[in-house]
Design a protein around this motif. Sequence first.
Motif, mmCIF file in Angstrom:
data_model
loop_
_atom_site.group_PDB
_atom_site.id
_atom_site.type_symbol
_atom_site.label_atom_id
_atom_site.label_comp_id
_atom_site.label_asym_id
_atom_site.label_seq_id
_atom_site.Cartn_x
_atom_site.Cartn_y
_atom_site.Cartn_z
ATOM 1 N N LEU A 52 0.842 -1.212 0.000
ATOM 2 C CA LEU A 52 0.000 0.000 0.000
ATOM 3 C C LEU A 52 0.867 1.248 0.000
ATOM 4 O O LEU A 52 0.553 2.242 -0.650
ATOM 5 N N ASP A 53 1.971 1.170 0.734
ATOM 6 C CA ASP A 53 2.893 2.295 0.829
ATOM 7 C C ASP A 53 3.412 2.679 -0.558
ATOM 8 O O ASP A 53 3.493 3.853 -0.901
ATOM 9 N N GLU A 56 0.750 4.488 -2.316
ATOM 10 C CA GLU A 56 0.553 5.830 -1.738
ATOM 11 C C GLU A 56 1.660 6.783 -2.150
ATOM 12 O O GLU A 56 1.453 7.981 -2.307
ATOM 13 N N VAL A 91 -8.336 -5.821 -1.033
ATOM 14 C CA VAL A 91 -8.459 -4.533 -0.336
ATOM 15 C C VAL A 91 -8.437 -3.392 -1.348
ATOM 16 O O VAL A 91 -9.220 -2.445 -1.248
ATOM 17 N N GLU A 94 -11.691 -2.954 -2.814
ATOM 18 C CA GLU A 94 -12.630 -2.361 -1.843
ATOM 19 C C GLU A 94 -12.456 -0.853 -1.736
ATOM 20 O O GLU A 94 -13.416 -0.122 -1.532
ATOM 21 N N ILE A 95 -11.204 -0.391 -1.812
ATOM 22 C CA ILE A 95 -10.978 1.037 -1.617
ATOM 23 C C ILE A 95 -10.970 1.816 -2.935
ATOM 24 O O ILE A 95 -10.725 3.006 -2.955
ATOM 25 N N GLY A 96 -11.239 1.108 -4.021
ATOM 26 C CA GLY A 96 -11.452 1.814 -5.267
ATOM 27 C C GLY A 96 -10.244 1.968 -6.175
ATOM 28 O O GLY A 96 -10.263 2.764 -7.107
ATOM 29 N N LEU A 97 -9.180 1.192 -5.925
ATOM 30 C CA LEU A 97 -8.012 1.235 -6.808
ATOM 31 C C LEU A 97 -8.015 -0.087 -7.591
ATOM 32 O O LEU A 97 -8.236 -1.144 -6.997
ATOM 33 N N PRO A 133 -4.706 6.775 -10.047
ATOM 34 C CA PRO A 133 -5.544 7.922 -9.670
ATOM 35 C C PRO A 133 -5.048 8.601 -8.391
ATOM 36 O O PRO A 133 -5.512 9.684 -8.052
ATOM 37 N N LEU A 134 -4.105 7.940 -7.719
ATOM 38 C CA LEU A 134 -3.584 8.551 -6.490
ATOM 39 C C LEU A 134 -2.553 9.630 -6.784
ATOM 40 O O LEU A 134 -2.209 10.436 -5.937
ATOM 41 N N LEU B 9 -13.938 -2.721 5.707
ATOM 42 C CA LEU B 9 -13.347 -1.395 5.462
ATOM 43 C C LEU B 9 -14.404 -0.336 5.164
ATOM 44 O O LEU B 9 -14.340 0.794 5.628
ATOM 45 N N SER B 47 -3.476 3.420 6.042
ATOM 46 C CA SER B 47 -3.087 3.582 4.649
ATOM 47 C C SER B 47 -4.285 3.333 3.721
ATOM 48 O O SER B 47 -4.537 4.101 2.786
ATOM 49 N N ALA B 48 -5.019 2.258 3.994
ATOM 50 C CA ALA B 48 -6.173 1.923 3.148
ATOM 51 C C ALA B 48 -7.221 3.033 3.198
ATOM 52 O O ALA B 48 -7.785 3.420 2.164
ATOM 53 N N ARG B 50 -6.696 6.215 3.913
ATOM 54 C CA ARG B 50 -6.171 7.413 3.231
ATOM 55 C C ARG B 50 -6.346 7.290 1.723
ATOM 56 O O ARG B 50 -6.789 8.215 1.044
ATOM 57 N N ILE B 51 -5.985 6.094 1.198
ATOM 58 C CA ILE B 51 -6.093 5.890 -0.253
ATOM 59 C C ILE B 51 -7.549 6.018 -0.694
ATOM 60 O O ILE B 51 -7.867 6.714 -1.667
ATOM 61 N N LYS B 52 -8.433 5.365 0.052
ATOM 62 C CA LYS B 52 -9.863 5.407 -0.302
ATOM 63 C C LYS B 52 -10.373 6.843 -0.348
ATOM 64 O O LYS B 52 -11.025 7.250 -1.305
ATOM 65 N N GLN B 54 -8.618 9.603 -0.637
ATOM 66 C CA GLN B 54 -7.984 10.411 -1.676
ATOM 67 C C GLN B 54 -8.639 10.143 -3.031
ATOM 68 O O GLN B 54 -8.859 11.056 -3.820
ATOM 69 N N LEU B 55 -8.970 8.872 -3.262
ATOM 70 C CA LEU B 55 -9.628 8.527 -4.526
ATOM 71 C C LEU B 55 -11.017 9.141 -4.618
ATOM 72 O O LEU B 55 -11.523 9.399 -5.698
#
Lengths: 141, 224
Positions: A52-53, A56, A91, A94-97, A133-134, B9, B47-48, B50-52, B54-55
């Motif tokens: 993830l880092d 990011e 994951v 789930e978070i959209g990436l 997109p980040l 999440l 981290s997860a 933050r990414i979510k 930001q998107l």
Amino acid sequence: MEEFEPKIVAFCCHYCAYSAADLAGSMRLQYPPNIRIVEMPCSGTIDHRVILDAFEKGADGVYVAGCMEGDCHFLKGNYRAKKRVNYVKKVLAEIGLESERLEFFNLSAAMGPRFAEIANEMTERIKKLGPSPLRRKGEEK
Amino acid sequence: MIVAQQKPLEEIARLINDCQKVLLVGCAGCVTVCLAGGEKETEFLASALRIKRQLEGNPLETVTFTCTRQCDPEYLLPLDNLIGDVDAVVSLACGVGVQYIAERYPHKWVVPALDTKFAGGSLEQGVWAERCGLCGNCILHLTGGICPVIRCSKSILNGPCGGSQDGKCEIARDVDCAWQLIYDRMKALGKLERLMEIMPPKDWSTARDGGPRRAVREDVIIDA
């Protein structure tokens, strides 16, 4: 418009993918300069957080390359790495990436050409997906 | 240990949807051991999230800290310096930790990132099972070290019941019949005759049925 050149981080096991990269170099094989290699003592040392880092901090794609199944120098590290990568892929979804930005590959130290092939494959895949997109607008490519 | 698991999440993100800066607090106790809320999980969740965010075009700032234990007030002290400007605290401890933070910071919004499941142990890496029903009056010496209160689906004390089939409980094929386990173990120990003694109805007032509980050890209390 300038073509998008992705930043791809490749976490490579010392016993296989890293040596395969070395071999690819010795064989004078061409592969895209988009790959940033991080040498690992074993793919099994990869941590969820590190993946993830990388995203990011601006990676457009990440892959982890470990030994062929059954050939891990530490017996099971590559299986564990694969499971972790699959978890993080879930994951990411789930978070959209796009989860396709992350992948796990198996190869051996003798597979220099395969290393170059994987580098090409991932670069093509990420180019199709476009910049992460980040990454903020205007940031260096 | 107290076994907990992280909430989805999506749910955690929803709980802090209106916050711009949050403090995520891990716990180095039980939830570290059951891989739900230790330092590693705290950093990963931060981290997860933050990414979510930001998107979604709504960036989130995070601060992380992992307490030695969230269930002892003195270990919450370091949070005093971190909590000032955050909109919410996300606790990755069991329900106890969440409440301790909420009690210490009455004006802060505190949300749980975990679902506290049970008191248990690990069966193998990544698998945990319930072992103690926290009934407040241990009877393991009567049942060969296997707890019928929590491992029998009906918590019966003079089992097994008619639902015991081939050593399994009728509720599911992968649930052992606790009374079969007790019988087998007592037999192996040569203590089967002890099971002939009928256990009287249990006094459940020492369990949750008696209301919230408290344990006191007078000799270690430090007088003001």
